[in-house]
Design an enzyme around this catalytic site. Sequence first.
Site, PDB file in Angstrom:
ATOM      1  N   GLU A 123      -0.594   4.832  -0.556  1.00  0.00           N
ATOM      2  CA  GLU A 123      -1.423   5.917  -0.595  1.00  0.00           C
ATOM      3  C   GLU A 123      -0.614   7.219  -0.712  1.00  0.00           C
ATOM      4  OE1 GLU A 123      -4.867   5.825   1.799  1.00  0.00           O
ATOM      5  OE2 GLU A 123      -5.736   4.430   0.357  1.00  0.00           O
ATOM      6  N   ARG A 142      -1.243  -2.354 -18.812  1.00  0.00           N
ATOM      7  CA  ARG A 142      -2.357  -1.748 -18.545  1.00  0.00           C
ATOM      8  C   ARG A 142      -2.247  -0.563 -17.366  1.00  0.00           C
ATOM      9  NH1 ARG A 142      -5.338  -4.365 -21.960  1.00  0.00           N
ATOM     10  NH2 ARG A 142      -6.922  -2.950 -22.160  1.00  0.00           N
ATOM     11  N   THR A 177      -3.148   6.087 -22.233  1.00  0.00           N
ATOM     12  CA  THR A 177      -2.975   4.766 -21.351  1.00  0.00           C
ATOM     13  C   THR A 177      -1.518   4.355 -21.700  1.00  0.00           C
ATOM     14  OG1 THR A 177      -3.487   3.962 -23.666  1.00  0.00           O
ATOM     15  CG2 THR A 177      -5.270   4.030 -21.974  1.00  0.00           C
ATOM     16  N   TYR A 186       0.782  -1.219   0.009  1.00  0.00           N
ATOM     17  CA  TYR A 186       0.047   0.098  -0.065  1.00  0.00           C
ATOM     18  C   TYR A 186       0.701   1.322  -0.038  1.00  0.00           C
ATOM     19  CZ  TYR A 186      -4.918  -0.378  -0.019  1.00  0.00           C
ATOM     20  OH  TYR A 186      -6.342  -0.461  -0.520  1.00  0.00           O
ATOM     21  N   LYS A 217      -1.179   0.641 -25.071  1.00  0.00           N
ATOM     22  CA  LYS A 217      -1.448   0.423 -26.577  1.00  0.00           C
ATOM     23  C   LYS A 217      -0.374   0.518 -27.438  1.00  0.00           C
ATOM     24  CE  LYS A 217      -6.080   1.939 -25.510  1.00  0.00           C
ATOM     25  NZ  LYS A 217      -7.239   3.015 -25.565  1.00  0.00           N
ATOM     26  N   ASP A 246      -5.514  13.647 -25.386  1.00  0.00           N
ATOM     27  CA  ASP A 246      -5.613  12.083 -25.057  1.00  0.00           C
ATOM     28  C   ASP A 246      -4.722  11.290 -26.301  1.00  0.00           C
ATOM     29  OD1 ASP A 246      -6.129   9.547 -24.455  1.00  0.00           O
ATOM     30  OD2 ASP A 246      -8.508   9.919 -24.007  1.00  0.00           O
TER      31      ASP A 246
END
Length: 414
Positions: free
Chosen positions: A52, A231, A222, A50, A225, A196
Amino acid sequence: MKLKQGDSQISKLIALETERQKNTLQMIPSENHCSPAVREALGSILTDKYAEGYPGKRYYGGNQFIDKVESLCIERAKELFNTEHVNVQPHSGSPANAAVYVATCQPGDTIMGLALPMGGHLTHGTKVSFSGKFFNSVQYGVDEKTHLINYDELAKLVQSHKPKLMWVGATAYPRIFDWAKLGEIADSVGAYLAADIAHIAGLVAGKAHPNPVPFVHIVTTTTHKTLRGPRGGMIMVTKKGIEKDPELPKKIDKAVFPGLQGGPHENAIAAIAVCLKEAATPAFKKYAAQIVKNAKALASELKKYDFNLVSGGTDNHLLLVDLRNKNITGAEAQDLLESAGITINKNSIPYDPAGPFKPSGMRLGTPAITTRSMKESEMKKIAGWINQVILNPNSAGRVSAEIRKFCKKFPLPK
Ligand SMILES: *Cc1c(COP(=O)(O)O)cnc(C)c1O
């Protein structure tokens, strides 16, 4: 315990998917094959942690190595895209775009984007998406004749609606964006301009498509691609963006966490770092150039077989084919080609008379097959197969066998 022993069902399904990818051609333009190095980082122990917050400002202890991973990823992204600030935590492209809204807009503000049936993305203001529900979305299109963005029309639309935020980017636009012109249009009303580049990030990194960074305020992408990573998503703030709004980097970071997400996926961030290192090599630059060469070769071969290409061809990694003269719908073409070992997707074409559920087009691209080292001569073969199968559905079985054999010469990345 290894997966094979621990969960034989999932293990078998992964093995079957691996065989499918190996023995058929992946030509959905948003897909690719990432390297084993990327997958090793993705499958690493970093998934357990974790973290954060951001490097140096975490809510949990034990992040001394995680901080280094994330910082390295950020530095590599800044260098590769030549930008000032990068957030590498968005879980994927859509969450990255959501964070841009949270950072720059209030609910009800006017936003603009390329309409989905014209090649845009859901998150650019489509009614069924949060972006069309919570904002006053004005959608622009492409020219009915040229299938290109008509910059003069767009400038007029922008003048009359004065959006707070304007999106440029696409899932099915086979041509280059004129970032300089788009920058002027957005500046004329003081709008935030977000590029984008989800589809074309690898082309931008490999210098096969102009980089929007000098002309826009924000870039989202992203990472899975053309960039060929795991991903994931990233948000960049440019020098121009900081000049417009010095608080923008902070606003973006706050929008991602705690605005929209909790703990970042540091295993994915490590894998993004690996892909960014790969994308900075001369080999990747060659790869990006070859993606475009292959797409152009495929386009010219398909045109010889009387396929109609939206915009008449391509400048990037994808082709949009208008199938109306072939008496086949996009959905039928998708199923038929899949049975022959070629995976493409049905897609709307601009001004599609058939509507979104039975679109008249198919979309195909070269990122994944170029990763497998295919070149122009292979594109010739593939175009021939596509033509045979669409002319004569009975040939699908034979073509599938030929493609299976052909694929053995072009292994997935090792
Ligand atoms: C793929 C894509 C996205 C969204 O990415 P996901 O990771 O599927 O959420 C956003 N914008 C554009 C232009 C895309 O092509």
